[in-house]
Write a protein that holds these residues in place. Structure first.
Motif, PDB file in Angstrom:
ATOM      1  N   VAL A  16       0.856  -1.187   0.000  1.00  0.00           N
ATOM      2  CA  VAL A  16       0.000   0.000   0.000  1.00  0.00           C
ATOM      3  C   VAL A  16       0.891   1.236   0.000  1.00  0.00           C
ATOM      4  N   PRO A  17       0.668   2.198  -0.891  1.00  0.00           N
ATOM      5  CA  PRO A  17       1.492   3.414  -0.894  1.00  0.00           C
ATOM      6  C   PRO A  17       1.497   4.099   0.468  1.00  0.00           C
ATOM      7  N   GLY A  18       2.686   4.464   0.905  1.00  0.00           N
ATOM      8  CA  GLY A  18       2.842   5.098   2.197  1.00  0.00           C
ATOM      9  C   GLY A  18       3.088   4.136   3.333  1.00  0.00           C
ATOM     10  N   GLN A  19       2.947   2.833   3.062  1.00  0.00           N
ATOM     11  CA  GLN A  19       3.139   1.827   4.113  1.00  0.00           C
ATOM     12  C   GLN A  19       4.298   0.871   3.830  1.00  0.00           C
ATOM     13  N   VAL A  20       4.883   0.968   2.649  1.00  0.00           N
ATOM     14  CA  VAL A  20       5.989   0.084   2.282  1.00  0.00           C
ATOM     15  C   VAL A  20       7.105   0.898   1.632  1.00  0.00           C
ATOM     16  N   LYS A  21       8.328   0.469   1.874  1.00  0.00           N
ATOM     17  CA  LYS A  21       9.521   1.056   1.245  1.00  0.00           C
ATOM     18  C   LYS A  21       9.586   2.574   1.392  1.00  0.00           C
ATOM     19  N   ALA A  33       7.378   3.716  -4.804  1.00  0.00           N
ATOM     20  CA  ALA A  33       7.942   2.781  -3.830  1.00  0.00           C
ATOM     21  C   ALA A  33       7.041   1.563  -3.675  1.00  0.00           C
ATOM     22  N   ALA A  34       5.727   1.792  -3.672  1.00  0.00           N
ATOM     23  CA  ALA A  34       4.784   0.677  -3.579  1.00  0.00           C
ATOM     24  C   ALA A  34       4.833  -0.189  -4.831  1.00  0.00           C
TER      25      ALA A  34
END
Length: 231
Positions: A16-21, A33-34
């Motif tokens: 999920v964007p903002g929650q990974v990498k 990044a997601a």
């Protein structure tokens, strides 16, 4: 030939964007990044599906409905036993994931994450075969950042050592290996791999994955879009 004595466990997070990498920012956006995380997870799942083991388990956290390529990931997960991660912190979730995976097939458990898309069925199969040797109690795969990318244990109670080790530190790998050895367990070392946390990792791993991998394709696209920090 099927390895009839090992379960392969993948501990993963929905991309999920903002929650990974998030450590890749500000080099790339949270959405990009997601995308990299999704590619890494799908490549890892593909390798796992082609590895000769008894059972394949994914310990998952996060909402696939909000993830990049969530529908594709969900379709691939039909080939796995999926369990929800449980625990108050990541260390405890790792311990519980080992217990849950061991309960699926009552076999030794080889655990990896979703940040090493360069793994291959041959590498994972060799690690699983090593774990089931009569002279081995555990296998340990160190990562270049001081952590580890793979941990295999013969019984789930052995994973309890992780509960007292802080993840994602430069000494996490050393402390984990020392904990195994100090308990008298016979540990076989696996090859050192790089996992994906920083822009430098993206460059390195993109050069190690298969030419047709999703991860390499996404990394190449981001470079072509002007994200020169990635390579």
């Amino acid at each position: 030939m099927t390895n009839s004595r090992c379960t392969l466990l993948i501990v993963s997070k929905a991309p999920v964007p903002g929650q990974v990498k998030t450590r890749l920012a500000p080099t790339i956006s949270l959405d990009d990044a997601a995308e990299l995380a999704s590619a890494s997870l799908l490549d890892t799942l593909d390798a796992a599906r082609r590895t000769a083991v008894t059972a394949r388990v994914v310990a998952l956290t996060g909402e696939l409905s909000a993830a990049r390529h969530g529908a594709e990931i969900a379709a691939v997960l039909d080939d796995f036993v999926v369990v929800a991660q449980r625990g108050d912190d990541f260390a405890r979730r790792l311990v519980n994931a080992h217990a849950d995976a061991a309960g699926v097939a009552h076999r030794p458990v080889l655990q990896i994450g979703m940040d090493t898309p360069q793994v291959t069925p041959a590498l994972l199969g060799d690690a699983a075969a090593t774990l089931t040797r009569p002279d081995v109690d555990a296998v340990f795969g160190p990562a270049t950042d001081g952590g580890w990318w793979a941990l295999g244990v013969s019984t789930p109670d052995m994973a309890e050592i992780l509960a007292d080790i802080t993840p994602s530190r430069c000494d996490t790998g050393d402390r984990t290996l020392r904990g195994l050895v100090q308990r008298g367990w016979r540990v076989a070392r696996l090859p050192v791999l790089s996992d994906v946390d920083t822009p430098g990792d993206v460059r390195r791993v993109a050069g190690e994955v298969a030419p047709d991998s999703r991860f390499r394709a996404v990394a190449r696209r981001l470079r072509q879009c002007g994200h020169h920090g990635l390579g």
